[in-house]
Design an enzyme around this catalytic site. Sequence first.
Site, PDB file in Angstrom:
ATOM      1  CD1 TRP A 104       6.179  -1.568  -2.613  1.00  0.00           C
ATOM      2  CD2 TRP A 104       8.326  -1.136  -4.078  1.00  0.00           C
ATOM      3  NE1 TRP A 104       6.355  -2.680  -4.621  1.00  0.00           N
ATOM      4  CE2 TRP A 104       7.454  -2.331  -4.635  1.00  0.00           C
ATOM      5  CE3 TRP A 104       9.576  -0.726  -4.010  1.00  0.00           C
ATOM      6  CZ2 TRP A 104       8.093  -2.724  -6.086  1.00  0.00           C
ATOM      7  CZ3 TRP A 104      10.142  -0.733  -5.308  1.00  0.00           C
ATOM      8  CH2 TRP A 104       9.643  -2.493  -5.798  1.00  0.00           C
ATOM      9  CG  ASP A 174       5.435   5.014  -3.281  1.00  0.00           C
ATOM     10  OD1 ASP A 174       4.507   5.511  -4.955  1.00  0.00           O
ATOM     11  OD2 ASP A 174       6.380   4.157  -3.479  1.00  0.00           O
ATOM     12  CE  LYS A 198       2.930  -0.487  -9.347  1.00  0.00           C
ATOM     13  NZ  LYS A 198       2.668  -2.160  -9.189  1.00  0.00           N
TER      14      LYS A 198
HETATM   15  N1  PMP Z   1       6.218   1.770  -5.366  1.00  0.00           N
HETATM   16  C1  PMP Z   1       5.165   1.248  -4.381  1.00  0.00           C
HETATM   17  C2  PMP Z   1       4.174   1.660  -4.055  1.00  0.00           C
HETATM   18  C3  PMP Z   1       5.103   0.264  -5.641  1.00  0.00           C
HETATM   19  O1  PMP Z   1       3.893  -1.123  -5.977  1.00  0.00           O
HETATM   20  C4  PMP Z   1       6.022  -0.009  -7.097  1.00  0.00           C
HETATM   21  C5  PMP Z   1       5.941  -1.238  -8.368  1.00  0.00           C
HETATM   22  N2  PMP Z   1       5.602  -2.479  -7.996  1.00  0.00           N
HETATM   23  C6  PMP Z   1       7.152   1.125  -7.427  1.00  0.00           C
HETATM   24  C7  PMP Z   1       7.312   2.037  -5.822  1.00  0.00           C
HETATM   25  C8  PMP Z   1       8.864   1.171  -8.077  1.00  0.00           C
HETATM   26  O2  PMP Z   1       8.633   1.473  -8.737  1.00  0.00           O
HETATM   27  P1  PMP Z   1       9.127   1.467 -10.337  1.00  0.00           P
HETATM   28  O3  PMP Z   1       9.299   0.362 -10.947  1.00  0.00           O
HETATM   29  O4  PMP Z   1       8.736   2.345 -11.050  1.00  0.00           O
HETATM   30  O5  PMP Z   1      10.192   2.179  -9.119  1.00  0.00           O
END
Ligand code: PMP
Length: 362
Positions: A104, A174, A198
């Site tokens: 991420w 994030d 989550k």
């Molecule tokens: N950042 C983190 C730390 C995540 O765990 C996730 C999803 N698992 C995301 C970003 C991406 O999230 P989204 O699918 O809502 O774009």
Amino acid sequence: MKRVFNFGAGPAMLPLAVMEKAQAEFLNYQNMGASIIEISHRSKEFDEVINSCDALITELAGVPSNYKILYVHGGAQMQFSAIPLNIINRNPSKKASFSLTGTWAEKASKEAGRYGNPINISSSADKNFNYIPAYDADALDPESSYLHIVSNNTLFGTRWHDFPDTGDIPLVADMTSEFMSRKIDISKFGIVFAGLQKNLGPAGLAVVIIREDLLDHALPETPNLLNYQTYAKEHSLANTNNTFAIYMMSLVMQWLKDQGGVEKMEGINNAKAKILYDAIDSSEFYLGAAHPDHRSIMNVTFNLANNDLLPAFLSQAESQGLYALKGHRVVGGARASIYNAMPVAGCQALADFMKNFEKNNA
Ligand code: PMP
């Protein structure tokens, strides 16, 4: 109906009490003869929902008065675009720094490259992201518009225990997979954001907490609906926002308050994670994937010493109501995501299963 213990990384388990409340009032919200998803985002009833969500987040996370709470469409990844669009222009060099602690963080850095100049100041890619690289203040380019970190790395099961002190350079975090699971001092951050799916509610929406002085740097080409100023000025209702997700989040926040708040929940989360890490550490049969000093209390990653046993481990677990334990493909093995809604009993059931599986297969 028997509900499983859902260890999925997200969309994840929500508190049963929240689901039941939503179900009970789904067809007839506050005796209106209509559902919350059928009424205007500008109605007084929805206004109460969003105001109460704001108030609960402010109270639970300790949001200081010079921050705004925004509900932004598109989930967490959309903020990988929105953040550079909104603040990479703080410095004319359009530089932004990133600590690469997993997929991420890498994606966020790459996305920032569309709008400016990302600098990756550290990385744990050399060990498949199983640790958090030490923060070196000297490596932070003073022209950085911000430093972006991923506070909890969902796939790899690591987290920043302590956060870097970046001085005047805003720290952006994030917190998608850990927001509201441990006490955090928001005033140390320029922006904290999290996808809801989550610890907070349904997927597709992100909550963004931003210090007010960061609201007026957006690049001119920023789409109106990715401009945080639009959200701040119009209380996240410039568009027809995802009213259902905001409503669900308000219920989850009320539930968290009823449980005693974030600090209380952090204690429970520590105890839950300890049950699983103890199960891993007390046996040669299981191998923790994350470095012990950087272990997450939300995503517990591990392998079986004999990887051939993994399919049987996963299928037997599932047949015993321990659902979605498969690790992410980039790490392999197993992963137990144990967000706020996972009860202690779920972690205990998994630890018991692990012991039994070992006994039968060692
Ligand atoms: N950042 C983190 C730390 C995540 O765990 C996730 C999803 N698992 C995301 C970003 C991406 O999230 P989204 O699918 O809502 O774009």
